[in-house]
Write an enzyme that holds these catalytic residues in place. Structure first.
Site, PDB file in Angstrom:
ATOM      1  N   ASP A  23      -0.217   5.032   0.917  1.00  0.00           N
ATOM      2  CA  ASP A  23      -0.464   6.081   1.903  1.00  0.00           C
ATOM      3  C   ASP A  23      -0.211   5.594   3.319  1.00  0.00           C
ATOM      4  OD1 ASP A  23      -1.190   7.497  -0.294  1.00  0.00           O
ATOM      5  OD2 ASP A  23      -3.331   7.507   0.129  1.00  0.00           O
ATOM      6  N   ASP A  48       0.867  -1.170   0.000  1.00  0.00           N
ATOM      7  CA  ASP A  48       0.000   0.000   0.000  1.00  0.00           C
ATOM      8  C   ASP A  48       0.913   1.231   0.000  1.00  0.00           C
ATOM      9  OD1 ASP A  48      -2.357   1.673   0.563  1.00  0.00           O
ATOM     10  OD2 ASP A  48      -1.509   1.827   2.586  1.00  0.00           O
TER      11      ASP A  48
END
Length: 293
Positions: A49, A47
């Site tokens: 963020d 991922d």
């Protein structure tokens, strides 16, 4: 024959060319010997963020677009208010449908080439110094073992590809904005790459690339990415939110946290205001409109 004319002798030039070719071949052989053996059955998925980057990539991107007059300060204020509402009210189908309908309207009429060029500039301005060194080192470790490394994010694929390319990763999976003849229409292709969508995308990629998911690794900060994390043989919580930390501890998953002391509160606070989860980050961008002309 003078020294200068001797240096121009065709035979000397040919000999020098042969030596150059041999040297290049030898260098390539050394480089290939040092390169890791490809481990094609395993890969790592990250991922973006708050996992590989502090804060929300979409928010950093929005700041860069704001400086380039894509939209006004008032647009950002309205986006922040809407994000606060989403965090309080929570996600429901109506909100998700509304988010999809408004997706990427702020770049409607702009070209893919323009956004890619701007994205490179904004990465240098707003994102490069936000990369978590610890997570970056993990990704590099997978590359050094001959594994491929993909980013999996709700951010637009153009942003995701830029980040992956600048970090030397294999590639990225991200939300796709529709374009016709290289011009954005302001609509999405399919759904936002969020939650269950990430698991679907990773499964499809694994089938295409011949990956054994039980040998793969996945990294995320958000409980929303649980479908992807549970799909993978080696999940890891990085800078996890409270729910993911609790789940990871219960499951015996590895946890890595690169935040310390006050920095945790500052980064967490900024993430909450700017975008929160990956899904929230996307909504910030969806609420932003191009500056009226």
């Amino acid at each position: 024959m003078s020294r200068e004319s001797a240096s121009e002798n065709p035979r000397n030039l040919q000999s020098r060319s042969v030596l150059a070719g041999q040297a290049a071949a030898a260098a390539a052989e050394v480089e290939n010997a040092l390169a890791p053996e490809p481990n094609l059955g395993a890969a790592a998925f990250f991922d973006v963020d708050n996992t590989i980057m502090q804060g929300a990539s979409n928010f950093h991107f929005a700041r860069g677009l704001h400086r380039r007059k894509f939209f006004t300060t008032g647009d950002i204020a309205r986006a922040m208010w809407q994000q606060a509402y989403f965090r309080i009210a929570g996600e429901d189908p109506e909100h998700m449908a509304n988010a999809r309908a408004k997706g990427l309207s702020f770049i409607k009429g702009h070209t893919v080439a323009e956004l890619e060029e701007v994205g490179e500039e904004i990465f240098d301005e707003n994102m490069a110094h936000k990369i978590w060194p610890g997570t970056r080192a993990i990704a590099q470790g997978h590359l050094d073992q001959g594994q491929r490394v993909w980013l999996v994010t709700a951010a637009p694929i153009e942003i995701a590809n830029t980040i992956a390319r600048r970090l030397g990763l294999t590639g990225a999976l991200g939300t796709v904005a529709e374009n016709i003849d290289g011009v954005y229409t302001g609509q999405l292709v399919g759904e936002m790459l969020h939650g269950e969508g990430k698991a679907v995308a990773v499964t499809a990629l694994a089938e295409r690339e011949g990956l054994d998911l039980s040998r793969c690794y996945a990294y995320s900060d958000s409980y929303n990415d649980l479908p992807m994390l549970q799909l993978i043989g080696h999940p890891c919580a990085v800078n996890p939110d409270k729910k993911l930390r609790t789940h990871a501890k219960a499951q015996g998953w590895q946890i890595r946290d690169y935040r310390t002391g006050r920095r945790v509160a500052v980064v967490g606070g900024k993430a909450a205001v700017a975008a929160g989860t990956a899904g929230g980050a996307w909504r910030v961008m969806q609420a932003i409109r191009r500056k009226p002309r």
